[in-house]
Design a protein around this motif. Structure first.
Motif, PDB file in Angstrom:
ATOM      1  N   LEU A 214      44.274 -13.941 -32.540  1.00  0.00           N
ATOM      2  CA  LEU A 214      43.724 -15.276 -32.408  1.00  0.00           C
ATOM      3  C   LEU A 214      42.493 -15.292 -31.517  1.00  0.00           C
ATOM      4  CD1 LEU A 214      47.103 -17.162 -31.956  1.00  0.00           C
ATOM      5  CD2 LEU A 214      45.743 -16.938 -34.036  1.00  0.00           C
ATOM      6  N   LYS A 215      42.507 -14.534 -30.441  1.00  0.00           N
ATOM      7  CA  LYS A 215      41.381 -14.443 -29.524  1.00  0.00           C
ATOM      8  C   LYS A 215      41.201 -12.979 -29.178  1.00  0.00           C
ATOM      9  CE  LYS A 215      39.755 -15.729 -24.979  1.00  0.00           C
ATOM     10  NZ  LYS A 215      40.130 -16.232 -23.677  1.00  0.00           N
ATOM     11  N   PRO A 216      40.156 -12.338 -29.705  1.00  0.00           N
ATOM     12  CA  PRO A 216      39.973 -10.923 -29.430  1.00  0.00           C
ATOM     13  C   PRO A 216      39.763 -10.679 -27.938  1.00  0.00           C
ATOM     14  CG  PRO A 216      38.176 -11.792 -30.791  1.00  0.00           C
ATOM     15  CD  PRO A 216      39.115 -12.911 -30.520  1.00  0.00           C
ATOM     16  N   PRO A 217      40.193  -9.535 -27.456  1.00  0.00           N
ATOM     17  CA  PRO A 217      40.025  -9.243 -26.022  1.00  0.00           C
ATOM     18  C   PRO A 217      38.546  -9.113 -25.681  1.00  0.00           C
ATOM     19  CG  PRO A 217      40.820  -7.313 -27.203  1.00  0.00           C
ATOM     20  CD  PRO A 217      40.805  -8.445 -28.187  1.00  0.00           C
ATOM     21  N   ILE A 218      38.192  -9.542 -24.461  1.00  0.00           N
ATOM     22  CA  ILE A 218      36.827  -9.359 -23.984  1.00  0.00           C
ATOM     23  C   ILE A 218      36.871  -8.526 -22.722  1.00  0.00           C
ATOM     24  CG2 ILE A 218      35.878 -11.458 -24.995  1.00  0.00           C
ATOM     25  CD1 ILE A 218      35.990 -12.765 -22.253  1.00  0.00           C
ATOM     26  N   PRO A 219      35.889  -7.720 -22.536  1.00  0.00           N
ATOM     27  CA  PRO A 219      34.773  -7.441 -23.430  1.00  0.00           C
ATOM     28  C   PRO A 219      35.195  -6.507 -24.565  1.00  0.00           C
ATOM     29  CG  PRO A 219      34.576  -6.088 -21.478  1.00  0.00           C
ATOM     30  CD  PRO A 219      35.776  -6.989 -21.268  1.00  0.00           C
TER      31      PRO A 219
ATOM     32  N   ASN B 168      30.761  -3.807 -24.415  1.00  0.00           N
ATOM     33  CA  ASN B 168      29.782  -4.839 -24.735  1.00  0.00           C
ATOM     34  C   ASN B 168      29.778  -5.880 -23.622  1.00  0.00           C
ATOM     35  OD1 ASN B 168      27.874  -6.234 -26.231  1.00  0.00           O
ATOM     36  ND2 ASN B 168      29.429  -7.348 -27.389  1.00  0.00           N
ATOM     37  N   LEU B 169      28.665  -5.962 -22.879  1.00  0.00           N
ATOM     38  CA  LEU B 169      28.563  -6.870 -21.740  1.00  0.00           C
ATOM     39  C   LEU B 169      27.286  -7.710 -21.820  1.00  0.00           C
ATOM     40  CD1 LEU B 169      29.671  -4.321 -19.003  1.00  0.00           C
ATOM     41  CD2 LEU B 169      31.003  -6.243 -19.865  1.00  0.00           C
ATOM     42  N   PRO B 170      27.214  -8.624 -22.769  1.00  0.00           N
ATOM     43  CA  PRO B 170      25.998  -9.422 -22.906  1.00  0.00           C
ATOM     44  C   PRO B 170      25.729 -10.266 -21.663  1.00  0.00           C
ATOM     45  CG  PRO B 170      27.755 -10.362 -24.223  1.00  0.00           C
ATOM     46  CD  PRO B 170      28.255  -9.045 -23.689  1.00  0.00           C
ATOM     47  N   GLY B 171      24.473 -10.292 -21.244  1.00  0.00           N
ATOM     48  CA  GLY B 171      24.070 -11.110 -20.106  1.00  0.00           C
ATOM     49  C   GLY B 171      24.298 -10.483 -18.751  1.00  0.00           C
ATOM     50  N   VAL B 172      24.972  -9.339 -18.675  1.00  0.00           N
ATOM     51  CA  VAL B 172      25.233  -8.698 -17.392  1.00  0.00           C
ATOM     52  C   VAL B 172      24.001  -7.900 -16.981  1.00  0.00           C
ATOM     53  CG1 VAL B 172      26.660  -7.014 -16.172  1.00  0.00           C
ATOM     54  CG2 VAL B 172      27.718  -8.639 -17.734  1.00  0.00           C
ATOM     55  N   LYS B 173      23.475  -8.207 -15.776  1.00  0.00           N
ATOM     56  CA  LYS B 173      22.270  -7.540 -15.288  1.00  0.00           C
ATOM     57  C   LYS B 173      22.413  -7.016 -13.874  1.00  0.00           C
ATOM     58  CE  LYS B 173      19.241 -10.216 -18.201  1.00  0.00           C
ATOM     59  NZ  LYS B 173      18.163 -11.179 -18.317  1.00  0.00           N
ATOM     60  N   ASP B 174      23.559  -7.256 -13.255  1.00  0.00           N
ATOM     61  CA  ASP B 174      23.760  -6.883 -11.864  1.00  0.00           C
ATOM     62  C   ASP B 174      25.090  -6.144 -11.734  1.00  0.00           C
ATOM     63  OD1 ASP B 174      24.293  -6.806  -9.109  1.00  0.00           O
ATOM     64  OD2 ASP B 174      23.422  -8.771  -8.754  1.00  0.00           O
ATOM     65  N   SER B 175      25.084  -5.057 -10.981  1.00  0.00           N
ATOM     66  CA  SER B 175      26.306  -4.257 -10.841  1.00  0.00           C
ATOM     67  C   SER B 175      27.413  -5.002 -10.108  1.00  0.00           C
ATOM     68  CB  SER B 175      26.003  -2.940 -10.125  1.00  0.00           C
ATOM     69  OG  SER B 175      25.509  -3.194  -8.824  1.00  0.00           O
TER      70      SER B 175
ATOM     71  N   LEU C 240      38.528  -3.194 -16.223  1.00  0.00           N
ATOM     72  CA  LEU C 240      37.250  -3.877 -16.105  1.00  0.00           C
ATOM     73  C   LEU C 240      37.513  -5.319 -15.699  1.00  0.00           C
ATOM     74  CD1 LEU C 240      35.795  -2.643 -19.497  1.00  0.00           C
ATOM     75  CD2 LEU C 240      35.201  -1.756 -17.243  1.00  0.00           C
ATOM     76  N   LYS C 241      36.777  -5.808 -14.694  1.00  0.00           N
ATOM     77  CA  LYS C 241      36.904  -7.196 -14.253  1.00  0.00           C
ATOM     78  C   LYS C 241      35.508  -7.757 -14.068  1.00  0.00           C
ATOM     79  CE  LYS C 241      41.271  -6.874 -11.794  1.00  0.00           C
ATOM     80  NZ  LYS C 241      41.997  -7.256 -10.584  1.00  0.00           N
ATOM     81  N   GLY C 242      35.317  -8.991 -14.506  1.00  0.00           N
ATOM     82  CA  GLY C 242      34.017  -9.615 -14.330  1.00  0.00           C
ATOM     83  C   GLY C 242      33.915 -10.905 -15.096  1.00  0.00           C
ATOM     84  N   GLU C 243      32.656 -11.241 -15.441  1.00  0.00           N
ATOM     85  CA  GLU C 243      32.401 -12.478 -16.168  1.00  0.00           C
ATOM     86  C   GLU C 243      31.266 -12.265 -17.159  1.00  0.00           C
ATOM     87  OE1 GLU C 243      31.283 -17.161 -15.354  1.00  0.00           O
ATOM     88  OE2 GLU C 243      31.211 -15.749 -13.693  1.00  0.00           O
ATOM     89  N   LEU C 244      31.488 -12.732 -18.378  1.00  0.00           N
ATOM     90  CA  LEU C 244      30.439 -12.771 -19.378  1.00  0.00           C
ATOM     91  C   LEU C 244      29.884 -14.185 -19.368  1.00  0.00           C
ATOM     92  CD1 LEU C 244      32.068 -10.796 -22.313  1.00  0.00           C
ATOM     93  CD2 LEU C 244      30.496  -9.982 -20.566  1.00  0.00           C
ATOM     94  N   PHE C 245      28.587 -14.296 -19.251  1.00  0.00           N
ATOM     95  CA  PHE C 245      27.966 -15.593 -19.055  1.00  0.00           C
ATOM     96  C   PHE C 245      27.716 -16.302 -20.369  1.00  0.00           C
ATOM     97  CE2 PHE C 245      27.195 -13.166 -15.291  1.00  0.00           C
ATOM     98  CZ  PHE C 245      27.562 -14.072 -14.309  1.00  0.00           C
ATOM     99  N   PRO C 246      27.910 -17.617 -20.371  1.00  0.00           N
ATOM    100  CA  PRO C 246      27.718 -18.376 -21.608  1.00  0.00           C
ATOM    101  C   PRO C 246      26.243 -18.447 -22.002  1.00  0.00           C
ATOM    102  CG  PRO C 246      28.173 -19.854 -19.776  1.00  0.00           C
ATOM    103  CD  PRO C 246      28.321 -18.442 -19.259  1.00  0.00           C
TER     104      PRO C 246
END
Length: 142
Positions: A30-35, A51-58, A72-78
């Motif tokens: 129903l909701k594929p895992p991200i990233p 696949n980490l679209p929008g990520v520019k900072d370590s 992996l932990k973080g945030e993919l930006f809208p």
């Protein structure tokens, strides 16, 4: 009535009928895992593309390595655009994803490079079974 409430009620009824959390096994459909990831195994290495679209900072994505688990932990930006959104396929938001590795890897020999929104993590297989989690630093190439 809210259509999402109907779906929630339907899900709960199936959970009650089959027992437990019936839908947990189907959540990835129903909701594929991200990233999104690709994992490749070579003779002495494991290569993971993330696949980490929008990520520019370590500081936006943290990588942790255990003996045979990469986390992996973080945030993919809208992606925002004016107007009404008609379709959304680019996943976004906070994530925490654990990737089971096919074998134990060395924690002292890991490379991770982020380039144009695609991270390549290179792991080397090990015979060691020490159990300590390590955070992995990575470089960004422009």
């Amino acid at each position: 009535m809210d259509p999402f409430q109907q779906m929630h009620d339907w899900k709960n009824n199936l959970d009650n009928f089959f027992g437990g959390n019936f839908w947990n096994d189907f959540e990835h459909i129903l909701k594929p895992p991200i990233p999104a990831i690709n994992v490749y195994e070579l003779d002495n290495e494991i290569i993971i593309y993330v696949n980490l679209p929008g990520v520019k900072d370590s500081k936006q994505v943290k990588i942790y390595l255990d003996e045979n688990v990469l986390e992996l932990k973080g945030e993919l930006f809208p992606v925002h655009q004016g107007g009404k959104q008609l379709q959304q396929e680019i996943l976004q938001g906070d994530f925490s994803r654990k990737i089971e590795l096919p074998s134990v890897v060395r924690k002292d020999k890991v490379t991770a490079i982020l380039r144009h929104g695609l991270m390549k993590i290179q792991l080397y297989k090990s015979n060691s079974t020490r159990k300590r989690m390590k955070q992995v630093d990575y470089d960004i190439e422009e």
